[in-house]
Enzyme design. Sequence first.
Site, PDB file in Angstrom:
ATOM      1  N   THR A 332       0.884  -1.101   0.187  1.00 53.40           N
ATOM      2  CA  THR A 332       0.111   0.052   0.147  1.00 53.40           C
ATOM      3  C   THR A 332       1.109   1.272  -0.071  1.00 53.40           C
ATOM      4  O   THR A 332       2.152   0.935  -0.004  1.00 53.40           O
ATOM      5  CB  THR A 332      -0.775  -0.124   1.302  1.00 53.40           C
ATOM      6  OG1 THR A 332      -1.653  -1.207   1.317  1.00 53.40           O
ATOM      7  CG2 THR A 332      -1.641   1.232   1.527  1.00 53.40           C
ATOM      8  N   GLU A 371      -9.427  -6.349  -3.347  1.00 51.65           N
ATOM      9  CA  GLU A 371      -9.880  -5.665  -1.960  1.00 51.65           C
ATOM     10  C   GLU A 371     -10.955  -6.613  -1.080  1.00 51.65           C
ATOM     11  O   GLU A 371     -11.334  -6.296   0.148  1.00 51.65           O
ATOM     12  CB  GLU A 371     -10.361  -4.323  -1.973  1.00 51.65           C
ATOM     13  CG  GLU A 371      -9.991  -3.470  -0.826  1.00 51.65           C
ATOM     14  CD  GLU A 371      -8.373  -3.155  -0.646  1.00 51.65           C
ATOM     15  OE1 GLU A 371      -7.919  -3.266   0.491  1.00 51.65           O
ATOM     16  OE2 GLU A 371      -8.069  -2.631  -1.636  1.00 51.65           O
ATOM     17  N   ASP A 374     -10.398  -8.350   1.924  1.00 48.63           N
ATOM     18  CA  ASP A 374     -10.448  -7.865   3.330  1.00 48.63           C
ATOM     19  C   ASP A 374     -11.822  -8.039   3.999  1.00 48.63           C
ATOM     20  O   ASP A 374     -11.823  -7.800   5.235  1.00 48.63           O
ATOM     21  CB  ASP A 374     -10.339  -6.519   3.223  1.00 48.63           C
ATOM     22  CG  ASP A 374      -8.708  -6.280   3.241  1.00 48.63           C
ATOM     23  OD1 ASP A 374      -7.954  -7.031   3.289  1.00 48.63           O
ATOM     24  OD2 ASP A 374      -8.416  -4.831   3.250  1.00 48.63           O
ATOM     25  N   GLY A 414       0.785  -1.639   5.256  1.00 50.18           N
ATOM     26  CA  GLY A 414       1.259  -2.808   6.426  1.00 50.18           C
ATOM     27  C   GLY A 414      -0.164  -3.520   6.871  1.00 50.18           C
ATOM     28  O   GLY A 414      -0.020  -4.149   7.700  1.00 50.18           O
TER      29      GLY A 414
HETATM   30  N1  GLU Z   1      -6.142  -3.698   2.208  1.00 55.28           N
HETATM   31  C1  GLU Z   1      -5.381  -3.466   3.560  1.00 55.28           C
HETATM   32  C2  GLU Z   1      -6.499  -2.167   4.359  1.00 55.28           C
HETATM   33  O1  GLU Z   1      -7.093  -1.753   3.683  1.00 55.28           O
HETATM   34  C3  GLU Z   1      -4.116  -2.575   3.252  1.00 55.28           C
HETATM   35  C4  GLU Z   1      -3.157  -3.399   2.687  1.00 55.28           C
HETATM   36  C5  GLU Z   1      -1.952  -3.278   3.323  1.00 55.28           C
HETATM   37  O2  GLU Z   1      -1.487  -2.047   3.710  1.00 55.28           O
HETATM   38  O3  GLU Z   1      -0.974  -4.164   3.095  1.00 55.28           O
HETATM   39  O4  GLU Z   1      -6.220  -2.639   5.396  1.00 55.28           O
END
Ligand code: GLU
Length: 509
Positions: A332, A371, A374, A414
């Site tokens: 990200t 996404e 998640d 992260g």
């Molecule tokens: N999809 C993750 C989130 O929205 C972010 C992915 C990442 O930072 O590794 O929390």
Amino acid sequence: MRGNSKLSPSPNPLPSREGGISVIPAKAGIHLCFLFLFSFFSSTTFAIQPAVVSAHPEASQVGLEILKKGGSAADAAVAMAFALSVVEPHHSGLGGGGFLLYYVAKEDRFYFIDYREAAPQILQPKVSKKAIKPNADFEKGVASVGVPGFILGMETIHKKWRKVSWPAVIDPSIELAKKGFLTDSEMKRLLGDASASLPPKLDFTDLARTLENIKTGGSWVFYQGELGTQLVSFLKEQGGLITSSDLKNYKVYFRKPYTFDHGAYQVVSAGAPSSGGTGMDILFKRAVIYELKKQAPNTTRFFELLIKSFHDYFDFRDIALGDTPNNIISHTTHLCAVDSEGNIASMTNTLNSPFGSGLILPHTGIILNNELADFSAQTNSANRLRGGFRPLSSMAPTLVFKDKKPFLALGTPGGLTIPQNLFQVLYLFLDEHIPLNRSVAYPKIYFSPKTREVVLEKGFPKKMLSWFKENYEIREENTIGNVEALVFRGDKTTVVTDPRGQGRGLILN
Ligand code: GLU
């Protein structure tokens, strides 16, 4: 690879308190910009010295040029986000989404903009991921693609706070896509890594053409026009679920940021659909309850209490906000900008996994996110997969104010580690008064009660490592996160980037 070598022990370890096992910080401050020195000698007439910081030098340069043209912090952020979609296509881009936290100085007001990806409407509540499409893989591939929010997000932000034109914020990225740029070592590694789901064809000429289309036709071309039609038919062919009405109905939301006080500081961060702000709030409150301050930050007792706090946070998160898959690898991107009026942008964008779903919309250069991974796999979770909903995030673009004045802007990639990482950085900086560059560089830990594993970043001294091994299930990671930050002291701005990455900050003098 993200600065493994940079995490070798520094010749200047943190001063340890008596009796503590000294944690040797990662090489600190190597990016604490030269510009800091330049800015020191400059005379400014700005409310705050305009500056930008991002995870890639080319993108930061783009942001600085926008500020030079009189662009707002929002213009610079949007231009850098587009540039990052070219130079860091594995981390964020047109087929993804994100959040912006924006401070408007003359209104003394914070805005939290949500352009996170949404689940296709066809997905009904109360069905498990498996029941929707028995063989669908919601973690990778076509079923994991959420309705992208990036393009409408950028357009909305630009329209609301623009000082320069739409072409001005996109042209530099078209240039980058056309003329090329140096591939960084991390991208090289990912390009050679099959598990990164590399799109079959990453063509920057296609991406340049797509950016031209968006420059001319705006978000319409993606949500209602030619690009949208192409996307829907491509996904349909592949067995995906996104329809043209999903695209037409996609909305960018102006939401409430999550705000809390910590001593003299006001922390403003991501609200729903992110757990980022809540996470940091809980961790700071736990720090007070557990009297973390009584422990030096390089002692085993400190880490014991820290892990206990992380445990409490996840207990709350799972019940109140819903669980999420244990995604902790950094992929990200975070960026910040401040303009001459004192408006501040803190923006985090993502595709979720490196190169998202691994699918690229043919002939467009648009890499599609994954996404929907998640969402929780549990049907009774507050974060269960439902049409139109956005999955729970951990991304936390953050601003810290002191005595009602801007003090800090920061964020990091992260996944689930984000709130824990930012808490560790902020705690060391605000409560332990360790300079921000060293607080950022300090080795980080992550704990998830689900796996009961303590994830340790490389850099802990042997003695400490043995203590962790004796008391916890541990796993070592090369790096956790990649923080980018701006610090405001009076009208002076300084920049801190993470030695784990190749971020760069630039200050306008
Ligand atoms: N999809 C993750 C989130 O929205 C972010 C992915 C990442 O930072 O590794 O929390």
